[in-house]
Design a protein around this motif. Structure first.
Motif, PDB file in Angstrom:
ATOM      1  N   GLU A  72       0.913  -1.146  -0.027  1.00 28.61           N
ATOM      2  CA  GLU A  72      -0.035   0.004   0.110  1.00 28.61           C
ATOM      3  C   GLU A  72       0.926   1.279  -0.015  1.00 28.61           C
ATOM      4  OE1 GLU A  72      -3.237   2.180  -0.240  1.00 28.61           O
ATOM      5  OE2 GLU A  72      -3.357   0.289  -0.419  1.00 28.61           O
ATOM      6  N   ARG A  75       2.423   1.817  -3.355  1.00 31.51           N
ATOM      7  CA  ARG A  75       1.569   2.182  -4.337  1.00 31.51           C
ATOM      8  C   ARG A  75       1.105   3.784  -4.094  1.00 31.51           C
ATOM      9  NH1 ARG A  75      -0.976  -2.792  -3.759  1.00 31.51           N
ATOM     10  NH2 ARG A  75      -2.484  -2.122  -1.998  1.00 31.51           N
ATOM     11  N   LYS A  76       1.404   4.210  -3.058  1.00 25.06           N
ATOM     12  CA  LYS A  76       1.413   5.683  -2.651  1.00 25.06           C
ATOM     13  C   LYS A  76       2.604   6.581  -2.790  1.00 25.06           C
ATOM     14  CE  LYS A  76      -2.413   5.155   0.748  1.00 25.06           C
ATOM     15  NZ  LYS A  76      -2.760   5.067   2.012  1.00 25.06           N
ATOM     16  N   ASN A  80       4.705   6.949  -9.232  1.00 27.75           N
ATOM     17  CA  ASN A  80       3.962   5.830  -9.195  1.00 27.75           C
ATOM     18  C   ASN A  80       5.112   4.525 -10.063  1.00 27.75           C
ATOM     19  OD1 ASN A  80       1.758   6.612  -8.382  1.00 27.75           O
ATOM     20  ND2 ASN A  80       1.277   7.965 -10.331  1.00 27.75           N
ATOM     21  N   LEU A 111       1.659  -4.601  -7.125  1.00 25.23           N
ATOM     22  CA  LEU A 111       2.079  -3.207  -7.770  1.00 25.23           C
ATOM     23  C   LEU A 111       1.693  -3.318  -9.103  1.00 25.23           C
ATOM     24  CD1 LEU A 111       5.602  -2.872  -6.617  1.00 25.23           C
ATOM     25  CD2 LEU A 111       3.730  -2.023  -5.477  1.00 25.23           C
TER      26      LEU A 111
END
Length: 299
Positions: A72, A75-76, A80, A111
């Motif tokens: 998570e 992903r943040k 990207n 991912l």
């Protein structure tokens, strides 16, 4: 029999113990090759399922950081991630490499990125398995000199320090380093070595995070440290981190450095001359190809 040979045999799975697989891969017809690839892929998928079960258990116990939290946070991340590059996984007939390949499958799912894997130990069977699993398997050995043209997660589970130095040199600008997330050995173990100036200089400018362990995996096989450069993940580091934007020559003795609250603005902490010195690396030391290419054996 030496202990290392015993260990190598111990780590082989049923797929690689099949006597029929000892002949040259090209001696099989296409039907036989497909059968063996399906068998090997099923074995890797089974390992991935066990790792998933192990991760689910850890989430329930919540004793330490979980893979879900890591994925998570990745992903943040400010860049990207678009690509996963894996170096130094070793022969896929060995159990450690099979677990690392299964972890790569989990990473790809988490991912949603394309995966490329290179290892000089790969034979035709390994290359066929990687491609069968929907991953790229390039043939050129760049000895770590991969200039990353997009935000990339780099997984280097069994690589010597020369490969880390080469990778950093190939991406030795703030922009390229910022878009790289590096997972492998703890770079803090190398940063006081004068012969590896890129690792020494960057040691003040990365954040370190311990990757979660998987109870199902053999001891040490999936142990790794995650590094981001100049910008943190949305996680609190569990490891001691070094930072600050004051560039110094390679230290003769190791000291712990305290990370400044904000290391985003390079120019406010370094004058123009110091900046130029920081990014100007001396010529890379010559290493014999076998030193660069030989993965570290996990005992």
């Amino acid at each position: 029999m030496p202990a290392r040979q015993k260990q190598k045999r111990k780590h082989r799975n049923e797929f690689s113990r099949n006597a029929g697989l000892e002949k040259n891969w090209h001696d099989y017809d296409l039907v036989e090759q497909k059968e063996h690839l399906n068998e090997a892929a099923d074995e890797i998928d089974l390992i991935r399922s066990r790792l998933d079960e192990s991760a689910a258990k850890e989430r329930l116990q919540s004793a330490s950081r979980t893979d879900t939290e890591i994925f998570e946070a990745l992903r943040k991340y400010e860049h990207n991630l678009e690509f996963i590059l894996c170096l130094g996984i070793g022969s896929l007939r060995e159990k450690p490499a099979q677990y690392q390949l299964a972890f790569l499958m989990m990473l790809r799912r988490g991912l949603e990125c394309t995966v490329s894997i290179f290892d000089p130990l790969f034979d035709a069977r390994d290359l066929a398995l990687v491609r069968h699993l929907g991953m790229q398997a390039p043939l050129e050995n760049k000895c770590g000199h991969y200039t990353l043209d997009r935000p990339t997660f780099v997984y280097m589970p069994r690589c010597p320090r020369e490969l880390y130095e080469s990778l950093l040199r190939a991406n030795w600008t703030e922009l390229l380093l910022r878009q790289m997330v590096l997972c492998g050995n703890d770079l803090d173990h190398y940063n006081a070595m004068d012969t590896y100036p890129a690792m020494t200089r960057i040691s003040q400018h990365y954040y370190r995070y311990a990757m979660p362990s998987y109870e199902e995996a053999p001891l040490g096989v999936l142990d790794a440290v995650l590094h981001t450069f100049f910008a943190p993940l949305e996680l609190s580091p569990e490891l001691d981190t070094g930072a600050g934007w004051s560039y110094k020559a390679a230290p003769t003795n190791r000291r712990r450095r305290t990370r400044r609250a904000n290391i985003e603005d390079l120019t406010t902490a370094m004058n123009e001359t110091t900046l130029e010195d920081f990014w100007s690396l001396p010529p890379e030391a010559h290493h014999e190809s076998e030193v660069i290419q030989t993965p570290i054996v996990i005992s």
